[in-house]
Design an enzyme around this catalytic site. Structure first.
Site, PDB file in Angstrom:
ATOM      1  N   ASP A 192       0.862  -1.173   0.000  1.00 12.22           N
ATOM      2  CA  ASP A 192       0.000   0.000   0.000  1.00 12.22           C
ATOM      3  C   ASP A 192       0.899   1.224   0.000  1.00 12.22           C
ATOM      4  O   ASP A 192       1.805   1.337   0.824  1.00 12.22           O
ATOM      5  CB  ASP A 192      -0.889  -0.016   1.255  1.00 12.22           C
ATOM      6  CG  ASP A 192      -1.849   1.161   1.277  1.00 12.22           C
ATOM      7  OD1 ASP A 192      -2.574   1.349   0.281  1.00 12.22           O
ATOM      8  OD2 ASP A 192      -1.871   1.900   2.281  1.00 12.22           O
ATOM      9  N   GLU A 276      -1.649  -1.250  -5.751  1.00 13.18           N
ATOM     10  CA  GLU A 276      -2.843  -0.632  -6.292  1.00 13.18           C
ATOM     11  C   GLU A 276      -2.421   0.262  -7.453  1.00 13.18           C
ATOM     12  O   GLU A 276      -1.429   0.979  -7.351  1.00 13.18           O
ATOM     13  CB  GLU A 276      -3.496   0.209  -5.196  1.00 13.18           C
ATOM     14  CG  GLU A 276      -4.927   0.533  -5.462  1.00 13.18           C
ATOM     15  CD  GLU A 276      -5.534   1.271  -4.281  1.00 13.18           C
ATOM     16  OE1 GLU A 276      -6.763   1.313  -4.201  1.00 13.18           O
ATOM     17  OE2 GLU A 276      -4.797   1.804  -3.446  1.00 13.18           O
ATOM     18  N   CYS A 328     -12.684  -5.451   5.834  1.00 10.22           N
ATOM     19  CA  CYS A 328     -11.835  -6.161   6.782  1.00 10.22           C
ATOM     20  C   CYS A 328     -11.082  -7.247   6.021  1.00 10.22           C
ATOM     21  O   CYS A 328     -11.690  -8.066   5.341  1.00 10.22           O
ATOM     22  CB  CYS A 328     -12.703  -6.775   7.884  1.00 10.22           C
ATOM     23  SG  CYS A 328     -11.803  -7.983   8.886  1.00 10.22           S
ATOM     24  N   CYS A 350     -15.445  -9.631  13.104  1.00 12.57           N
ATOM     25  CA  CYS A 350     -14.606 -10.706  13.635  1.00 12.57           C
ATOM     26  C   CYS A 350     -13.755 -10.271  14.827  1.00 12.57           C
ATOM     27  O   CYS A 350     -13.072 -11.087  15.448  1.00 12.57           O
ATOM     28  CB  CYS A 350     -13.713 -11.274  12.544  1.00 12.57           C
ATOM     29  SG  CYS A 350     -12.514 -10.081  11.942  1.00 12.57           S
ATOM     30  N   ASP A 357      -3.229   0.937   7.122  1.00 12.13           N
ATOM     31  CA  ASP A 357      -2.395   0.699   5.937  1.00 12.13           C
ATOM     32  C   ASP A 357      -2.100  -0.792   5.720  1.00 12.13           C
ATOM     33  O   ASP A 357      -2.096  -1.281   4.592  1.00 12.13           O
ATOM     34  CB  ASP A 357      -1.085   1.478   6.050  1.00 12.13           C
ATOM     35  CG  ASP A 357      -1.340   2.968   6.206  1.00 12.13           C
ATOM     36  OD1 ASP A 357      -2.360   3.450   5.657  1.00 12.13           O
ATOM     37  OD2 ASP A 357      -0.548   3.637   6.882  1.00 12.13           O
TER      38      ASP A 357
HETATM   39 ZN    ZN Z   1     -13.474  -8.762  10.244  1.00 16.03          ZN
END
Ligand code: ZN
Length: 399
Positions: A192, A276, A328, A350, A357
């Site tokens: 990233d 990206e 996530c 979760c 980042d």
């Molecule tokens: Zn999660």
């Protein structure tokens, strides 16, 4: 696997005073031809007329030479003028394809006219230059002294002669070099790109720009402010412009050096690296895209791309837009955008606590893996951009 990669080798050259004059003339002619091409294409476009590439070249070079205003075009090597026409053609085509959505990647603006105080360049193919006895022969300029900092790996197909705004001259050769694949390894990495750190990896490592680079960037900003205060056309303005050009070169060189080091490490330690695509990343859509950081990111991605091709590794840009900070990376729950001030959060699904980042880098890794598996499943290999040919344009950004 492709065994050959195409790369650029750049050397500093030292034209003699007379040769500098000849070069100034051919830079000027190439610039005028380039700009005339753009104007002519704009006129035809506005009039709804179609014009062929040969007709453009005929009018801005062959016919123009016969007119008193452009007669001086006859004094320089015509190969440089022909290449200027081609550069203009490609710049125009990129803009056109970008408008019509045929070109992927970052939106390309209307090509800008070349300007006298910017970087000057000419591109010559095999009939416009030759190498003999350690010297570089340029048509209608002569034998120019070269500082051979390393050996050329093969006979170059083209050379671009450049005069940077700080007054230094370079020759940049396009050459073919044998790839040197490293033994395969199983690791893959998502990266990233950011402002606080240059790179954050899916493994949780943050790589910052070195302190001395940041210091140089501050000095550049200061020099640019000083330039903006100087009166147009004054001697002080010319001096300030030169100072900006010198600091700019130092920033560029330091950044490139750092980018090479990071790129080498990432490519050596991983079989595949995913990033990206800058044209879809959230950062590129903000004003920051024009900043120093932007140049640093593109330069780093180019370095990774080149080294991946050289060492037989994979590099892919995640082209489609993934809201990488909204999802996530552990359970896939999408819980909406978060302001940039939120550096860490706990997933409501979760319970995993994420660093912003690192989470983005993990999502990029997942997207890259998915793309790769898809490509394998259909038997289509993703094209290796570095192998597909590097930019041979002479009108690169300062990066
Ligand atoms: Zn999660």
């Amino acid at each position: 696997m492709c065994g050959i990669v195409q790369v650029r080798y750049r050397y500093r050259i030292y034209p003699a005073p007379g040769q500098r004059q000849s070069l100034a003339r051919v830079f000027g002619c190439a610039r005028v031809v380039y700009n005339d091409c753009l104007r002519l294409r704009d006129q035809c476009h506005a009039a709804g007329e179609k014009i062929s590439d040969t007709e453009v070249q005929r009018r801005v070079v062959t016919v123009a030479k016969l007119t008193p205003e452009r007669a001086w075009l006859g004094e320089v090597a015509s190969v440089a003028l022909v290449q200027a026409c081609q550069d203009a053609r490609r710049a125009y085509k990129n803009w056109f394809d970008s408008l019509s959505g045929q070109r992927k990647g970052r939106r390309v603006g209307h090509p800008a006219l070349r300007r006298k105080h910017h970087r000057q360049s000419i591109r010559l193919t095999r009939n416009g230059f030759a190498l003999h006895g350690g010297r570089l022969y340029l048509a209608k300029v002569g034998d120019v002294k070269v500082e051979w900092s390393r050996d050329l790996p093969s006979v170059p197909s083209t050379v671009t002669v450049i005069r940077e705004p700080d007054g230094r001259y370079y020759a940049s050769f396009v050459v073919r070099r044998a790839a040197t694949p490293l033994p395969a390894c199983g690791r893959e990495l998502g990266i990233d790109l950011g402002l606080a750190s240059l790179v954050v990896t899916s493994g949780g490592e943050a790589i910052a720009n070195p302190r001395f680079l940041r210091a140089k960037q501050r000095r550049l900003a200061r020099a640019q402010r000083a330039l903006s205060r100087k009166q147009k056309g004054s001697a002080n303005r010319a001096k300030a412009r030169h100072r900006v050009a010198v600091v700019h070169r130092k920033v560029r060189q330091t950044r490139l050096d750092h980018a090479h080091k990071i790129a080498l490490r990432l490519v050596r330690d991983n079989q595949a690296v995913y990033a990206e695509d800058l044209c879809v990343s959230g950062l590129a859509r903000t004003r920051l895209a024009k900043s120093v950081a932007d140049a640093g990111w593109s330069q780093l991605l180019r370095c990774i791309e080149e080294k991946a091709a050289q060492y037989g590794r994979e590099f892919a840009r995640i082209g489609r837009f993934e809201p990488t900070s909204q999802v996530c990376s552990a359970c896939g729950l999408k819980d909406g955008p978060k302001p940039l001030s939120v550096r860490a959060w706990q997933c409501a699904g979760c319970g995993v606590v994420h660093d912003r980042d690192v989470n983005a880098a993990r999502n990029i890794l997942a997207a890259g893996r998915a793309d790769r598996l898809n490509a394998c499943g259909t038997g289509v290999r993703p094209p290796s951009p570095a192998a597909a040919g590097i930019e041979t344009g002479t009108h690169r950004s300062a990066a």
